[in-house]
Design a protein around this motif. Sequence first.
Motif, PDB file in Angstrom:
ATOM      1  N   GLY A 152       1.420   4.834  -1.416  1.00  0.00           N
ATOM      2  CA  GLY A 152       2.515   5.604  -0.832  1.00  0.00           C
ATOM      3  C   GLY A 152       2.606   5.513   0.681  1.00  0.00           C
ATOM      4  N   TYR A 153       3.800   5.841   1.188  1.00  0.00           N
ATOM      5  CA  TYR A 153       4.046   5.850   2.632  1.00  0.00           C
ATOM      6  C   TYR A 153       3.676   7.217   3.211  1.00  0.00           C
ATOM      7  N   PRO A 154       3.473   7.300   4.540  1.00  0.00           N
ATOM      8  CA  PRO A 154       3.497   6.231   5.545  1.00  0.00           C
ATOM      9  C   PRO A 154       2.209   5.417   5.525  1.00  0.00           C
ATOM     10  N   LEU A 155       2.309   4.190   6.038  1.00  0.00           N
ATOM     11  CA  LEU A 155       1.177   3.273   6.031  1.00  0.00           C
ATOM     12  C   LEU A 155       0.928   2.724   7.436  1.00  0.00           C
ATOM     13  N   MET A 156      -0.275   2.208   7.624  1.00  0.00           N
ATOM     14  CA  MET A 156      -0.600   1.507   8.863  1.00  0.00           C
ATOM     15  C   MET A 156      -1.075   0.106   8.518  1.00  0.00           C
ATOM     16  N   ILE A 157      -0.435  -0.881   9.121  1.00  0.00           N
ATOM     17  CA  ILE A 157      -0.853  -2.275   8.985  1.00  0.00           C
ATOM     18  C   ILE A 157      -1.777  -2.571  10.158  1.00  0.00           C
ATOM     19  N   GLY A 163      -8.342  -4.804  17.993  1.00  0.00           N
ATOM     20  CA  GLY A 163      -8.968  -3.976  19.005  1.00  0.00           C
ATOM     21  C   GLY A 163      -7.945  -3.645  20.068  1.00  0.00           C
ATOM     22  N   GLY A 164      -8.082  -2.492  20.688  1.00  0.00           N
ATOM     23  CA  GLY A 164      -7.167  -2.132  21.759  1.00  0.00           C
ATOM     24  C   GLY A 164      -5.740  -1.890  21.316  1.00  0.00           C
ATOM     25  N   GLY A 165      -5.546  -1.575  20.034  1.00  0.00           N
ATOM     26  CA  GLY A 165      -4.201  -1.290  19.547  1.00  0.00           C
ATOM     27  C   GLY A 165      -3.382  -2.518  19.202  1.00  0.00           C
ATOM     28  N   ARG A 166      -3.952  -3.707  19.346  1.00  0.00           N
ATOM     29  CA  ARG A 166      -3.222  -4.939  19.030  1.00  0.00           C
ATOM     30  C   ARG A 166      -3.186  -5.163  17.522  1.00  0.00           C
ATOM     31  N   GLY A 167      -2.074  -5.725  17.042  1.00  0.00           N
ATOM     32  CA  GLY A 167      -1.959  -6.058  15.631  1.00  0.00           C
ATOM     33  C   GLY A 167      -1.861  -4.857  14.722  1.00  0.00           C
ATOM     34  N   MET A 168      -1.246  -3.775  15.211  1.00  0.00           N
ATOM     35  CA  MET A 168      -1.083  -2.557  14.417  1.00  0.00           C
ATOM     36  C   MET A 168       0.391  -2.189  14.330  1.00  0.00           C
ATOM     37  N   ARG A 169       0.840  -1.816  13.134  1.00  0.00           N
ATOM     38  CA  ARG A 169       2.220  -1.384  12.943  1.00  0.00           C
ATOM     39  C   ARG A 169       2.266  -0.261  11.908  1.00  0.00           C
ATOM     40  N   ALA A 170       3.019   0.781  12.217  1.00  0.00           N
ATOM     41  CA  ALA A 170       3.241   1.859  11.254  1.00  0.00           C
ATOM     42  C   ALA A 170       4.443   1.497  10.386  1.00  0.00           C
ATOM     43  N   ALA A 171       4.398   1.899   9.122  1.00  0.00           N
ATOM     44  CA  ALA A 171       5.503   1.626   8.198  1.00  0.00           C
ATOM     45  C   ALA A 171       5.814   2.885   7.406  1.00  0.00           C
ATOM     46  N   HIS A 172       7.105   3.253   7.382  1.00  0.00           N
ATOM     47  CA  HIS A 172       7.530   4.466   6.682  1.00  0.00           C
ATOM     48  C   HIS A 172       8.414   4.158   5.478  1.00  0.00           C
ATOM     49  N   ASN A 173       8.757   2.882   5.314  1.00  0.00           N
ATOM     50  CA  ASN A 173       9.550   2.462   4.162  1.00  0.00           C
ATOM     51  C   ASN A 173       9.357   0.958   3.983  1.00  0.00           C
ATOM     52  N   GLY A 180       6.963  -5.023   9.826  1.00  0.00           N
ATOM     53  CA  GLY A 180       5.703  -4.748  10.500  1.00  0.00           C
ATOM     54  C   GLY A 180       4.590  -5.680  10.061  1.00  0.00           C
ATOM     55  N   PHE A 181       4.599  -6.055   8.800  1.00  0.00           N
ATOM     56  CA  PHE A 181       3.588  -6.975   8.276  1.00  0.00           C
ATOM     57  C   PHE A 181       3.620  -8.294   9.038  1.00  0.00           C
ATOM     58  N   HIS A 182       4.815  -8.847   9.194  1.00  0.00           N
ATOM     59  CA  HIS A 182       4.942 -10.143   9.861  1.00  0.00           C
ATOM     60  C   HIS A 182       4.690 -10.043  11.364  1.00  0.00           C
ATOM     61  N   SER A 183       5.175  -8.977  11.997  1.00  0.00           N
ATOM     62  CA  SER A 183       4.968  -8.848  13.444  1.00  0.00           C
ATOM     63  C   SER A 183       3.505  -8.551  13.772  1.00  0.00           C
ATOM     64  N   ALA A 184       2.827  -7.786  12.913  1.00  0.00           N
ATOM     65  CA  ALA A 184       1.406  -7.501  13.136  1.00  0.00           C
ATOM     66  C   ALA A 184       0.579  -8.773  13.005  1.00  0.00           C
ATOM     67  N   ARG A 185       0.889  -9.588  12.013  1.00  0.00           N
ATOM     68  CA  ARG A 185       0.173 -10.856  11.830  1.00  0.00           C
ATOM     69  C   ARG A 185       0.382 -11.782  13.028  1.00  0.00           C
ATOM     70  N   TYR A 198      -4.940  -5.862   7.017  1.00  0.00           N
ATOM     71  CA  TYR A 198      -5.115  -5.030   5.836  1.00  0.00           C
ATOM     72  C   TYR A 198      -4.224  -3.811   6.009  1.00  0.00           C
ATOM     73  N   ILE A 199      -4.130  -2.986   4.998  1.00  0.00           N
ATOM     74  CA  ILE A 199      -3.245  -1.821   5.041  1.00  0.00           C
ATOM     75  C   ILE A 199      -4.031  -0.581   4.640  1.00  0.00           C
ATOM     76  N   GLU A 200      -3.773   0.508   5.341  1.00  0.00           N
ATOM     77  CA  GLU A 200      -4.366   1.780   4.957  1.00  0.00           C
ATOM     78  C   GLU A 200      -3.349   2.895   5.153  1.00  0.00           C
ATOM     79  N   LYS A 201      -3.627   4.020   4.547  1.00  0.00           N
ATOM     80  CA  LYS A 201      -2.747   5.177   4.658  1.00  0.00           C
ATOM     81  C   LYS A 201      -2.692   5.646   6.108  1.00  0.00           C
TER      82      LYS A 201
END
Length: 218
Positions: A152-157, A163-173, A180-185, A198-201
């Motif tokens: 379920g949402y919201p999620l964090m990619i 490190g340092g907040g790089r490669g992280m994206r929040a997703a609400h839908n 966010g998946f593609h931009s984080a990668r 990876y993805i976590e709540k």
Amino acid sequence: MFEKVLIANRGEIALRVIRACKELGIRTLAVYSDADVDSLHVQLADEAICIGAAPSSESYLKIDRIMSAAEVGDVDAIHPGYGFLAENAHFAEVVESCKIKFIGPPSHVIQKMGDKDLARARARRSGVPVTPGSDGVVETDKDAVKVAKKIGYPLMIKAVAGGGGRGMRAAHNETSLIAGFHSARLEADKAFGNPSVYIEKLILNPHHIEFQIVADRH
């Protein structure tokens, strides 16, 4: 104590290391990309060597160029700062194999904990609760959608090498998840040379409690 330290980083991070070394009477060698030739860390270091073009993938993430600079500069230690190669176990292993001190955890420790996905798996095996998320690296946006339907949402990619907040994206839908998946990668690949995520709540309004553990030999 070290005679000369190569700082495998840039900007404010490198400046902090340079200041600490000066207080201890240790000479410093800065490495820099073409874009950072006039940067303050380059000016304040005792020596400086250019290691490549502006993109970090062509400079600060190039292990062979950093090690070449270490050889030319005849350093006896390398400080990675944080971000870039700081949590790259292979980099630490190469430094160790060259009989240069890596100022940080041993490579075998980074191997176990530097990769966020492996660290989560290790925590689970040890009975430590972790935030619900994917079972391993998420390879495609279709896999990301499957994870979202499960937890379920919201999620964090999050980048596994992040490190340092790089490669992280929040997703609400689903729309923001796929984008966010593609931009984080993409960001993770540019920042760390590793696009895996990876993805976590996503926990909203959390209380952040962080433990800083200093446990190296320096």
